[in-house]
Design an enzyme around this catalytic site. Structure first.
Site, mmCIF file in Angstrom:
data_model
loop_
_atom_site.group_PDB
_atom_site.id
_atom_site.type_symbol
_atom_site.label_atom_id
_atom_site.label_comp_id
_atom_site.label_asym_id
_atom_site.label_seq_id
_atom_site.Cartn_x
_atom_site.Cartn_y
_atom_site.Cartn_z
ATOM 1 N N ASP A 99 -0.576 -10.507 -0.747
ATOM 2 C CA ASP A 99 -1.822 -9.409 -0.614
ATOM 3 C C ASP A 99 -3.031 -10.098 -0.778
ATOM 4 O OD1 ASP A 99 -2.015 -6.449 -0.566
ATOM 5 O OD2 ASP A 99 -3.032 -6.626 -2.406
ATOM 6 N N GLU A 152 10.785 -26.097 -2.938
ATOM 7 C CA GLU A 152 11.906 -26.623 -3.500
ATOM 8 C C GLU A 152 12.959 -25.915 -3.253
ATOM 9 O OE1 GLU A 152 10.617 -25.147 -7.525
ATOM 10 O OE2 GLU A 152 9.053 -26.451 -7.655
HETATM 11 C C1 GLC Z 1 -4.028 -4.638 0.438
HETATM 12 C C2 GLC Z 1 -2.955 -3.899 0.710
HETATM 13 C C3 GLC Z 1 -3.433 -2.351 0.463
HETATM 14 C C4 GLC Z 1 -3.870 -2.483 -0.979
HETATM 15 C C5 GLC Z 1 -4.791 -3.576 -1.255
HETATM 16 C C6 GLC Z 1 -5.008 -3.879 -2.726
HETATM 17 O O1 GLC Z 1 -4.959 -4.550 1.513
HETATM 18 O O2 GLC Z 1 -2.451 -3.955 2.275
HETATM 19 O O3 GLC Z 1 -2.565 -1.211 0.576
HETATM 20 O O4 GLC Z 1 -4.620 -1.178 -1.212
HETATM 21 O O5 GLC Z 1 -4.567 -4.742 -0.755
HETATM 22 O O6 GLC Z 1 -3.937 -4.230 -3.340
#
Ligand code: GLC
Ligand code: CA
Length: 559
Positions: free
Chosen positions: A218, A268
């Site tokens: 993310d 790993e």
């Molecule tokens: C990313 C995710 C989104 C979230 C953001 C914060 O963009 O896809 O859904 O709100 O990160 O974590």
């Protein structure tokens, strides 16, 4: 560069080598709370996913990516993680996770989980510890705590705004402030802190040891921040170059040191664990750094997702992305829909942006989703044509739950049922929020939640969902679901070397190319029917009549 090219598999080994399974995989994104509810509490769960393994198998995908299922107060749909190494009790348990993974693996489907490393939730034990600890303590150094400005520190350290609206700093009881790029419930980790780094390695190993095949990372570009000197103002920040690797808050070059460490952990394992970066960065060459084989290995390209249904835009994007992939040694990724954007059936049913600034579909969602502005059937027709084109391209195809049903965005969710913080916090870029693509799926044409569960659904489903039910589509040979199934099955048979050769028939509304092995693809973006080339039609997104491919349709042939 030599390392990169030595890692590029040669043309015919990609599918046979266990470590390269991801290179041309079709990955299906599951938003667990909205997929299938096994116990009738209105919330999708891991047992619900296990129960749908036969469906996933028949769809023909290679992997699933699960959006966060960790314990969370859901301030941001689960992207506010309380504990990275557990399952939200409303969604299941670690034992359920193991059962689900075993069932998916038995069905030949790999498992990718979401890692959220930029921020934890404010309920994470380390944040709670930081709140209880004094200023300057080691516990506070795992996050970005700072004194405020003004005579008594009553003003935030800077005027920065958070991604979903409101200030990026929140004050705590003893007067200090902490930084959060997203909601106040999502405090940003301090990645200069060795304990934070160590803890994420532990999390990666935790899931990899449980048999997870890969990770979706993310906002991979935001982790490292330079807050050492006087903080720039919001205006100064906006004027700074985002593509030099030296911006104080995003896409800093040092972030790749973190991913080099992660890569060692991934390697790993046998086969090495896979990772894909979510990195909305400025340029394709900045994105390539995340896709490096010494880093995460693959990165999402959102170029097609931002484009209109338009032949010349598609051609330029495809050519450019394939070239970028060649340079990194990774493969391209194609995405039309995910849990953050207006569904592509809907985007393609609206007036195209045609170069106007903005995020596709957002203005329509902001206007409350006026039905008269939406071409429901045309949107689905164009989405099917675009998807059939995408599934023929070299690289990985990322699909989002419900798109295989041709689902449209749900725009008319009442305010008191909305969940997305971007709705409540007045986000500038997401308008009315992202709940409309997160509504629980219609599995059956009737019942309390269209077969999602035995009772209701945590986000309201509109009446028109009845017409999109999976069970009805299964029985209909001409349905969107069956188009996806046939295309995914054929893709497995036809997929070979990661190349394509454009053909030019002089019609700018048509994209035509050949993949190795005689796989021939024609996509007609125009509205007039066109003559088909010689050969046997394998599949088409719309009926072929008297040897002609209708407007807004794609077909695959073999010469
Ligand atoms: C990313 C995710 C989104 C979230 C953001 C914060 O963009 O896809 O859904 O709100 O990160 O974590
Ligand atoms: Ca449930």
């Amino acid at each position: 560069m030599s390392i990169i090219s030595s890692q590029t598999p040669d043309a015919d080994t990609w599918s046979t080598s266990a470590s390269n399974w991801w290179r041309q995989a079709a990955v299906y994104q599951i938003y667990p709370r909205s997929f299938a509810d096994s116990n009738g509490d209105g919330i999708g769960d891991l047992n619900g996913i296990t129960g749908k393994v036969p469906y996933l198998k028949s769809l023909g995908i290679d992997a699933v990516w699960l959006s966060p299922f960790y314990p969370s107060a859901l301030a941001d749909g689960g992207y506010d993680v309380d504990d990275y190494r557990d399952v939200d009790p409303r969604i299941g348990s670690l034992a359920d996770f193991d059962k689900m993974t075993a069932a998916l693996h038995a069905g030949g489907i790999k498992v990718i989980v979401d890692i959220v490393p930029n921020h934890s939730s404010n309920r994470h034990v380390w944040f709670q510890e930081a709140l209880a600890a004094p200023k300057g303590s080691p516990a506070r150094q795992r996050y970005h705590f700072r004194d405020g400005k003004g005579g008594k520190g009553e003003l935030p350290p800077s005027d920065w705004t958070a991604a979903f609206g409101g200030p990026a700093w929140t004050q705590v009881d003893d007067g200090q402030w902490y930084l959060h790029t997203f909601t106040p419930e999502q405090p940003d980790w301090n990645w200069d802190n060795p304990e934070v780094r160590e803890d994420f390695l532990k999390t990666l190993r935790f899931w990899a040891d449980r048999g997870v095949d890969g990770f979706r990372v993310d906002v991979a570009n935001l982790l490292v921040k330079d807050l050492r000197s006087e903080l720039p103002s919001r205006q100064e920040l906006d004027a700074m170059d985002r593509s030099s690797g030296t911006h104080p808050l995003m896409d800093r070059d040092e972030v790749h040191e973190i991913y080099a460490e992660w890569r060692k952990v991934f390697n790993e394992y046998d086969p090495p664990r896979f990772a894909v970066a979510e990195a909305w960065v400025e340029t394709a060459s900045r994105r390539a750094k995340y896709a490096s084989p010494e880093g995460l290995g693959q990165a999402f390209s959102f170029d097609l997702l931002m484009a209109d249904f338009n032949a010349s835009q598609f051609r330029a994007i495809i050519t450019d992305n394939l070239e970028q992939a060649r340079l990194t040694g990774s493969t391209t990724t194609w995405v039309f829909s995910n849990h953050d954007v207006t569904r592509h059936a809907t985007r393609y049913g609206l007036e195209p942006l045609n170069g106007r600034p903005g995020k596709p579909g957002v203005d329509w969602v902001k206007a409350g989703g006026p039905r008269q502005a939406l071409d429901v059937e045309g949107g689905i027709r164009r989405a099917k044509a675009a998807t059939l084109l995408m599934l023929a391209l070299p690289g990985s195809a990322y699909l989002y739950q419900g798109e295989e049903l041709g689902l449209h965005e749900v725009a008319d969710i009442p305010a008191d049922r909305r969940q997305d913080p971007s709705f409540f916090r007045g986000a500038e870029y997401d308008g009315l929020g992202r709940d409309g693509c997160r509504v629980p799926l219609p599995w059956e044409p009737s019942g309390p939640s269209f077969g999602f569960g035995a009772n209701g659904a945590h986000l309201p489903q509109p009446d028109w969902f009845a017409g999109y039910a999976a069970s009805t589509q299964e029985a209909d040979n001409a349905s969107t679901l069956n188009l996806y199934r046939k295309a995914l099955a054929l893709r497995h048979e036809l997929q070979g070397a990661e190349t394509l050769e454009w053909k030019d028939d002089g019609n700018e509304q048509v994209l035509e190319f050949v993949r190795p092995g005689g796989w021939h693809v024609v996509a007609n973006f125009g509205t007039a029917a066109i003559e088909l080339p010689e050969g046997k039609v394998l599949i088409s997104s719309a009926g072929i009549e008297s040897g002609k491919l209708p407007g807004e349709a794609t077909a695959w042939f073999r010469a």
